[in-house]
Write a protein that holds these residues in place. Structure first.
Motif, PDB file in Angstrom:
ATOM      1  N   VAL A 154       0.856  -1.184   0.000  1.00 28.38           N
ATOM      2  CA  VAL A 154       0.000   0.000   0.000  1.00 28.38           C
ATOM      3  C   VAL A 154       0.889   1.230   0.000  1.00 28.38           C
ATOM      4  O   VAL A 154       1.744   1.379   0.875  1.00 28.38           O
ATOM      5  N   ASN A 155       0.701   2.100  -0.963  1.00 24.88           N
ATOM      6  CA  ASN A 155       1.487   3.331  -1.044  1.00 24.88           C
ATOM      7  C   ASN A 155       0.605   4.457  -1.571  1.00 24.88           C
ATOM      8  O   ASN A 155       0.272   4.476  -2.756  1.00 24.88           O
ATOM      9  N   PRO A 156       0.219   5.406  -0.703  1.00 24.56           N
ATOM     10  CA  PRO A 156      -0.652   6.489  -1.162  1.00 24.56           C
ATOM     11  C   PRO A 156       0.001   7.415  -2.176  1.00 24.56           C
ATOM     12  O   PRO A 156      -0.678   7.945  -3.048  1.00 24.56           O
ATOM     13  N   ASN A 157       1.312   7.644  -2.055  1.00 21.15           N
ATOM     14  CA  ASN A 157       1.959   8.620  -2.927  1.00 21.15           C
ATOM     15  C   ASN A 157       3.358   8.147  -3.281  1.00 21.15           C
ATOM     16  O   ASN A 157       4.270   8.214  -2.454  1.00 21.15           O
TER      17      ASN A 157
ATOM     18  N   GLU B 142      -2.025  -1.519  -3.832  1.00 22.96           N
ATOM     19  CA  GLU B 142      -2.973  -0.411  -3.733  1.00 22.96           C
ATOM     20  C   GLU B 142      -2.189   0.895  -3.794  1.00 22.96           C
ATOM     21  O   GLU B 142      -1.332   1.150  -2.946  1.00 22.96           O
ATOM     22  N   ALA B 143      -2.473   1.714  -4.793  1.00 25.46           N
ATOM     23  CA  ALA B 143      -1.757   2.972  -4.990  1.00 25.46           C
ATOM     24  C   ALA B 143      -2.756   4.066  -5.329  1.00 25.46           C
ATOM     25  O   ALA B 143      -3.811   3.802  -5.920  1.00 25.46           O
ATOM     26  N   GLU B 144      -2.409   5.288  -4.936  1.00 24.80           N
ATOM     27  CA  GLU B 144      -3.250   6.433  -5.272  1.00 24.80           C
ATOM     28  C   GLU B 144      -2.592   7.296  -6.340  1.00 24.80           C
ATOM     29  O   GLU B 144      -3.169   7.536  -7.386  1.00 24.80           O
ATOM     30  N   LEU B 145      -1.386   7.759  -6.077  1.00 23.34           N
ATOM     31  CA  LEU B 145      -0.692   8.613  -7.030  1.00 23.34           C
ATOM     32  C   LEU B 145       0.718   8.091  -7.246  1.00 23.34           C
ATOM     33  O   LEU B 145       1.544   8.125  -6.339  1.00 23.34           O
TER      34      LEU B 145
ATOM     35  N   ILE C 289      -5.422   1.412  -8.521  1.00 18.53           N
ATOM     36  CA  ILE C 289      -4.669   2.659  -8.592  1.00 18.53           C
ATOM     37  C   ILE C 289      -5.595   3.793  -9.003  1.00 18.53           C
ATOM     38  O   ILE C 289      -6.499   3.603  -9.824  1.00 18.53           O
ATOM     39  N   SER C 290      -5.365   4.959  -8.402  1.00 16.80           N
ATOM     40  CA  SER C 290      -6.182   6.127  -8.734  1.00 16.80           C
ATOM     41  C   SER C 290      -5.595   6.907  -9.898  1.00 16.80           C
ATOM     42  O   SER C 290      -6.284   7.223 -10.860  1.00 16.80           O
ATOM     43  N   SER C 291      -4.305   7.247  -9.818  1.00 16.65           N
ATOM     44  CA  SER C 291      -3.695   8.049 -10.870  1.00 16.65           C
ATOM     45  C   SER C 291      -2.249   7.617 -11.070  1.00 16.65           C
ATOM     46  O   SER C 291      -1.431   7.747 -10.151  1.00 16.65           O
ATOM     47  N   GLY C 292      -1.933   7.114 -12.239  1.00 10.86           N
ATOM     48  CA  GLY C 292      -0.581   6.676 -12.547  1.00 10.86           C
ATOM     49  C   GLY C 292      -0.595   5.542 -13.555  1.00 10.86           C
ATOM     50  O   GLY C 292      -1.591   4.828 -13.699  1.00 10.86           O
TER      51      GLY C 292
END
Length: 639
Positions: free
Chosen positions: A290-293, A443-446, A464-467
Motif C-alpha cells: 500500500v502506497n498512497p503517494n 494499492e496505490a493512489e498517485l 490505482i487512482s492516478s498513474g
C-alpha cells in the motif's frame, strides 16, 4: 358572426395540424404560397442533405449533420407559429410573390436536384465541398444577424449581445474553415478563450452608454441572437473535441477530491533509506503493498529474503525540517504467510495535509520468479536524480526508516528460498503445483506501478487512482482497476482483466483470456491467445493477432483487426467510426456486416449490397458480425 368565428377557429386548427405534419403546408392552406413553398423546399433540402451526407461518409460530416439536424425543429416551429400568426392577422389573405421568392425557390430546387441525383462530374468533389461549406454557412448566419441590426438602427432600441453573437459566430465559422484547409485543430481554442464573450458584452455596454447620451434608446437583451451563437459554438466545440470532453475533467475532479493534489512530488530533498529485509515464509500466500503517494516497483532477483528499498522526497526549503519529516515517515511491515508493506508518510505543511513522496522497490527471491518469461536483466538500483540534493546518514550512508513490525518474523531457513537450479524444468504446471498460490495485491493512489518477472499462481491485483501501470513477464491471473493512467501488459501467462476510466490500454503476448475496458482511451492488443473482450467509449481499438473469440465495441473510434487466424466468433461494433478488417485467405468463417452510413469495400468475393456484406471462407464455422455506422473495409491479412 358566431358561425364565422367557428369557421375561423377550425381553419386555424387545421392549419396548425398541416404545418406540424409537414412544414410549409400550413402556409399553403392559408394562401401564403411563396412562404409555404420556401418552407417546404427548405425542409426537404435539409432532410435530403442529411441523408446524402450520412450515406456518403457520415463520420466525416458529423458536425454538418448535427447542424442540419438542429435546423429541423426550427422549420417545424416557423411553420406552425407563422401560419397561425398569418391567419390571426389577415385571415389568410394571399401574399404576392416577389423576385427574391422566385430566386430562392429556384436555388432550393437546384440544390435538391444535385443532392438527389448528383452529376458524375461533381460527385468526387461533394465530400470536400460539404466539409468546406460549414464555415462559410456559419459566417453567413452572422451576416444575417448584422443585416437585421442595420435595418433597425432607426428604431429606439439597442439589442445588447447581437454584435457579440455575430462576432462569435464569425470566429467559429472562420476557425472551422481554417482547420479544414490547414488540417489543424484551432477550434479547440474556444475552450480557453470563451471568457472573451464577457469582454465583448462589456464593450457593447460601453457603446450603448455613449450612444444613449445623444439618442434615447431602450436596452434589451438579444436572446435569439445569443442563443443561436451559443448553440453553434457549443455544438462545434463538443463535436470536434469529443475526445477531451467531458471524461478527463470529471475523472480528474474525482481524483483531486481525495486530496492527491496535496501530495508531494520528486522535488526537494531525497532520502535513500536502508533496505528492509523480510524473510520469505515457506507458507506465504499473500503479499500486500500500500502506497498512497509514490512509485511501486516489484521484481525478482537473486536474493534470499524479500528486500524493500525506499526513497523519500520532501519538498520543503529547510533541511532540518526535511530531516525530521523523513525520519518520522514509516513503513509498516507485517511478516508471516500474509506479508504487508504499507507506506506512511509524515504529514507536514500549514494544515498538515501535505505528504512526502515515497517510492518503494520490492525485490523478491527467485522462488517467486518465472525464469521462462524473464527476457531482460532486472536491476534494483534506486531512482536517481542528480539535479536534487541527496541526504544520507553520515555513519551508515543511509537514513533508516522507523519500522513498525506486527507479530514475530519466523526464522529464515534455506528451504524457504528456492534457487534457480532447484526449479523444475518440466514447465509451469509442475512448478505451480509445488508452490503456494501466492497472490500479490497492490494499492496505490498517485504514482506508477511496475511489476515484472514474477510467478503468481494466486494472481496479481492492482488498484490505482492516478498513474501508469506496467506488467511484464508474469505468470498468473492479472486484474487492474484504475482511474487516470495508461496500462501496459507484456508477456503475461494468465487471464487478464483491465479497467481504467481515462487511459490507453496496450497488451502484447497474452496467453489467456483478455478483458479491457476504458472510458476515454485507445486499446492496442497484439498476439492474444485467448478470448478477447475490448470496449471503449472514446478511442480506437486496434487488434493484431486474435487467437480465439473476439468482441470489440467502441462508441467513438475506429476498429482495426488484423489476424491470420479466426479461431472463434467475432462481434465488432462501432457507433461513430470505421471498421477495418484484415482476414486470412484460408479458414473457416462466415461474415455478415451492415453499415448505416458510408461504404463497404472488400478484397474477398463476398456479396456486397449498398449497406450489407455477406460471405464465407471454408466451412464457415466461426461467425464474424460487423455493425458500423460508418464504412466497413475487409482486406486480406498480411502479417
Amino acid at each position: 358572426m358566431g358561425k364565422l368565428g367557428v369557421t375561423h377557429r377550425k381553419r386555424r386548427w387545421l392549419a396548425a395540424i398541416l404545418a406540424f405534419l409537414l412544414p410549409g403546408t400550413g402556409h399553403l392552406y392559408a394562401g401564403q404560397y411563396p412562404k409555404g413553398l420556401l418552407l417546404l423546399a427548405g425542409y426537404l433540402l435539409d432532410v435530403t442533405a442529411i441523408i446524402r451526407l450520412a450515406d456518403s461518409d457520415g463520420g466525416r460530416h458529423l458536425l454538418l449533420i448535427v447542424y442540419l439536424g438542429l435546423m429541423l425543429p426550427v422549420f417545424y416551429f416557423l411553420s406552425v407559429y407563422d401560419s397561425l400568426q398569418t391567419l390571426e392577422r389577415d385571415d389568410g389573405i394571399p401574399l404576392s410573390a416577389s423576385l427574391s421568392h422566385g430566386i430562392a425557390l429556384t436555388a432550393a430546387g437546384g440544390l435538391l436536384f444535385l443532392l438527389v441525383k448528383p452529376p458524375d462530374a461533381i460527385l468526387p468533389w461533394m465530400n470536400e465541398l460539404a466539409e468546406l461549406s460549414v464555415g462559410p454557412v456559419i459566417i453567413a448566419i452572422a451576416v444575417v444577424l448584422l443585416v437585421l441590426t442595420r435595418k433597425r438602427l432607426v428604431v429606439t432600441m439597442f439589442k445588447l449581445g447581437r454584435y457579440t453573437a455575430a462576432v462569435l459566430i464569425v470566429m467559429v465559422g472562420a476557425l472551422l474553415l481554417w482547420d479544414q484547409i490547414q488540417g489543424r485543430n484551432d477550434i479547440a481554442l474556444l475552450g480557453q478563450w470563451w471568457p472573451v464573450i464577457f469582454i465583448m458584452l462589456g464593450i457593447e455596454m460601453i457603446i450603448y452608454s455613449l450612444r444613449s447620451r445623444k439618442i434615447v434608446q431602450k436596452l434589451r437583451l438579444d436572446f435569439a441572437g445569443i442563443s443561436v451563437a451559443l448553440v453553434i459554438s457549443l455544438t462545434a466545440y463538443v463535436v470536434t473535441q469529443y475526445a477531451d470532453f467531458p471524461f478527463k475533467w470529471l475523472d480528474q475532479w474525482n481524483v483531486d477530491i481525495s486530496g492527491i493534489s496535496e501530495y508531494g512530488e520528486e522535488t526537494g530533498y531525497r532520502y535513500d533509506k536502508t533496505v528492509v529485509k523480510v524473510p520469505l515464509d515457506e507458507n506465504i500466500s499473500h503479499i500486500r503493498i500500500v502506497n498512497p503517494n509514490g512509485q511501486i516497483t516489484v521484481r525478482s532477483d537473486d536474493v534470499e529474503e524479500m528486500e524493500l528499498l525506499a526513497t523519500v522526497w520532501v519538498d520543503v526549503k529547510d533541511q532540518a525540517e526535511a530531516d525530521s519529516i523523513a525520519e518520522q515517515s514509516t513503513v509498516k511491515v507485517t511478516p508471516g504467510d500474509e506479508v504487508a508493506f504499507e507506506a506512511k508518510g509524515q504529514a507536514y505543511g500549514a494544515n498538515g495535509s501535505h505528504k512526502p513522496r515515497m517510492n518503494l522497490t520490492l525485490t523478491v527471491p527467485m522462488a517467486l520468479s518465472d525464469q521462462v518469461y524473464v527476457e531482460e536483466p532486472i536491476t534494483t538500483d534506486p531512482p536517481t536524480n542528480t539535479d536534487q540534493p541527496v541526504v544520507t546518514d553520515e555513519a551508515s550512508g543511509d537514513k533508516s526508516f522507523a519500522i513498525e513490525t506486527i507479530g514475530t518474523a519466523p526464522p529464515h531457513s534455506p528451504s524457504s528460498t528456492i534457487s534457480p537450479t532447484e526449479l523444475p524444468e518440466s514447465g509451469n504446471a509442475e512448478r505451480k503445483g509445488e508452490q503456494n498460490a501466492v497472490k500479490l495485491n497492490i494499492e496505490a493512489e498517485l504514482g506508477a506501478v511496475d511489476v515484472s518477472g514474477l510467478l503468481l499462481p494466486g494472481g496479481l491485483d492492482i488498484r490505482i487512482s492516478s498513474g501508469n501501470v506496467k506488467v511484464g513477464n508474469v505468470v498468473g491471473e492479472i486484474q487492474v482497476k484504475g482511474i487516470n493512467g495508461n496500462v501496459e501488459l507484456q508477456a503475461v501467462n494468465g487471464d487478464s482483466s483491465i479497467e481504467t476510466k481515462n487511459g490507453t490500454i496496450t497488451a502484447t503476448g497474452i496467453k489467456g483470456q483478455f478483458y479491457a475496458n476504458t472510458l476515454n482511451g485507445s486499446l492496442e492488443l497484439q498476439d492474444v491467445g485467448g478470448d478477447i473482450e475490448a470496449e471503449t467509449k472514446n478511442g480506437k481499438i486496434k487488434i493484431t493477432g486474435a487467437g480465439a473469440s473476439l468482441k470489440a465495441d467502441t462508441l467513438n473510434g475506429t476498429i482495426e483487426v488484423n489476424s491470420n487466424h479466426v479461431g472463434g466468433d467475432w462481434d465488432l461494433d462501432s457507433s461513430v467510426g470505421e471498421i477495418k478488417l484484415a482476414l486470412p485467405e484460408h479458414g473457416d468463417f462466415a461474415i455478415y456486416g451492415s453499415v448505416t452510413f458510408g461504404n463497404i469495400t472488400s478484397d474477398f468475393p463476398f456479396d456486397i449490397s449498398k449497406k450489407t456484406i455477406r460471405g464465407s471462407v471454408g466451412t464457415g464455422t466461426h461467425r464474424i458480425q460487423v455493425n458500423a455506422n460508418n464504412s466497413i473495409s475487409v482486406k486480406k491479412a498480411r502479417l
